[in-house]
Motif scaffolding. Structure first.
Motif, PDB file in Angstrom:
ATOM      1  N   UNK A 108       0.785  -1.405   0.029  1.00 14.01           N
ATOM      2  CA  UNK A 108       0.289   0.196  -0.049  1.00 14.01           C
ATOM      3  C   UNK A 108       0.643   1.157   0.101  1.00 14.01           C
ATOM      4  N   UNK A 109       2.255   1.112   1.025  1.00 11.65           N
ATOM      5  CA  UNK A 109       2.707   2.638   0.819  1.00 11.65           C
ATOM      6  C   UNK A 109       3.573   2.887  -0.381  1.00 11.65           C
ATOM      7  N   UNK A 110       4.096   1.721  -0.755  1.00 17.03           N
ATOM      8  CA  UNK A 110       4.691   1.674  -1.994  1.00 17.03           C
ATOM      9  C   UNK A 110       3.702   2.104  -3.362  1.00 17.03           C
ATOM     10  N   UNK A 111       2.680   1.543  -4.198  1.00 14.82           N
ATOM     11  CA  UNK A 111       1.838   2.001  -4.149  1.00 14.82           C
ATOM     12  C   UNK A 111       1.110   3.386  -4.559  1.00 14.82           C
ATOM     13  N   UNK A 112       0.603   3.479  -3.413  1.00 15.25           N
ATOM     14  CA  UNK A 112      -0.110   5.118  -3.051  1.00 15.25           C
ATOM     15  C   UNK A 112       1.436   6.194  -3.146  1.00 15.25           C
ATOM     16  N   UNK A 113       2.672   5.917  -2.838  1.00 18.61           N
ATOM     17  CA  UNK A 113       4.125   6.709  -3.441  1.00 18.61           C
ATOM     18  C   UNK A 113       4.712   7.353  -4.829  1.00 18.61           C
ATOM     19  N   UNK A 114       3.915   6.191  -5.376  1.00 20.20           N
ATOM     20  CA  UNK A 114       4.810   5.179  -6.382  1.00 20.20           C
ATOM     21  C   UNK A 114       3.866   6.793  -7.397  1.00 20.20           C
ATOM     22  N   UNK A 115       2.478   6.064  -6.839  1.00 25.72           N
ATOM     23  CA  UNK A 115       1.593   6.769  -7.818  1.00 25.72           C
ATOM     24  C   UNK A 115       0.915   8.062  -7.928  1.00 25.72           C
ATOM     25  N   UNK A 116       1.395   8.665  -6.856  1.00 27.94           N
ATOM     26  CA  UNK A 116       1.413   9.970  -6.929  1.00 27.94           C
ATOM     27  C   UNK A 116       2.370  10.912  -7.450  1.00 27.94           C
ATOM     28  N   UNK A 117       3.773  10.429  -7.614  1.00 28.78           N
ATOM     29  CA  UNK A 117       4.709  10.691  -8.070  1.00 28.78           C
ATOM     30  C   UNK A 117       4.356  10.637  -9.876  1.00 28.78           C
TER      31      UNK A 117
END
Lengths: 158, 158
Positions: B21-30
């Motif tokens: 979840x953490x990874x997706x939410x950060x990469x996605x925002x970027x």
DNA sequence: CTAAAGAAGTTGAAAGATTAACGAATATTA
DNA sequence: TAATATTCGTTAATCTTTCAACTTCTTTAG
């Protein structure tokens, strides 16, 4: 094509799911940040402590740490300077590559990590993990895998 | 209790799900941010344009907009100043409460919104929606609902 | 009606993040 | 091996966010 100009707009369900993801990810970060505040740490600080704690000799090269935490080198450099000032971390020269530096956890950094981790885990449980039945958590995880995979594949200045 | 000190650490599956979840939410925002860059907008700008676009008369009170976008009043004030400088928005006095202000979309703001939205939707599809089969998206959405609900209930300086 | 308390929004300074340019060391290649 | 290109990490300038103080107006209580 859904409209005259060829845009495939989101269906109601797609939009609702997307907005739920957005909302959760933002509120969750805010909440975790708040829960770390009493310990004088930011999410950013904490993430670096985690990375160093899990590394061989509690140290990582600046570049690797930057990559692992998705920060620019510049940002990480500033960040480590702050954490160095706070006594959590120090910079150590790299033997094998004289351009290089390690960020290394200090004793205080390690103590801080051990002290804070249980609270952080409790926070993650309270606001995320323990809100979903295990099978829903599993489903969520499975659903995210292909998304993560795709994002990873495009992330280097995609 | 899982350990001597009473901390309920995360199981492997829990940790993997959490990190996904953490990874997706950060990469996605970027990624979304990158995809907006060619249009000279940040995620923040875009979110404000969306909120105003969906509002009666393309306007919202500063406070409501701050709440809707999870920003502090101060941050929103600076943000709107920048967007005003960029000609996307303007401030209009509120009749009924003379302390109050509306942020109102300008024609240029509305045009920008209409021009950019299809690209943004395409980006959301490419990096998120179209990566999951509809039933997985639905499952993800359902899983997130209780989390969102709980976070909403604790968010006001919990 | 007045005094106190609260809400709306701005401001300026300090802290954090981004960008571009840079110096120093290593890799590449001609 | 000399020349060039890359990588590592920092720095300075700029932009954004946060924090605390403040003004103005509205609401509440006496």
């Amino acid at each position: 094509m859904d409209t005259e100009n060829g845009t495939r707009w989101l269906s109601d369900e797609e939009q609702a799911a997307w907005r739920a993801h957005l909302e959760v990810s933002r509120l969750l970060m805010h909440q975790l940040e708040r829960d770390l505040q009493p310990f004088g740490l930011t999410n950013n600080d904490y993430e670096i402590l985690v990375n160093l704690s899990e590394s061989e000799d509690h140290r990582m090269r600046m570049s690797d740490l930057a990559t692992a935490t998705l920060q620019s080198k510049s940002r990480l450099s500033h960040q480590i300077t702050r954490m160095e000032t706070a006594g959590l971390v120090r910079r150590v020269n790299c033997e094998s590559d004289r351009r290089g530096l390690y960020a290394v956890l200090t004793d205080h950094g390690w103590d801080t990590m051990r002290k804070v981790a249980p609270h952080h885990v409790a926070s993650v449980r309270e606001h995320f993990i323990d809100r979903l039945p295990p099978e829903d958590l599993k489903a969520l995880h499975q659903a995210l895998l292909p998304v993560a995979k795709h994002l990873r594949s495009t992330r280097g200045r995609g």
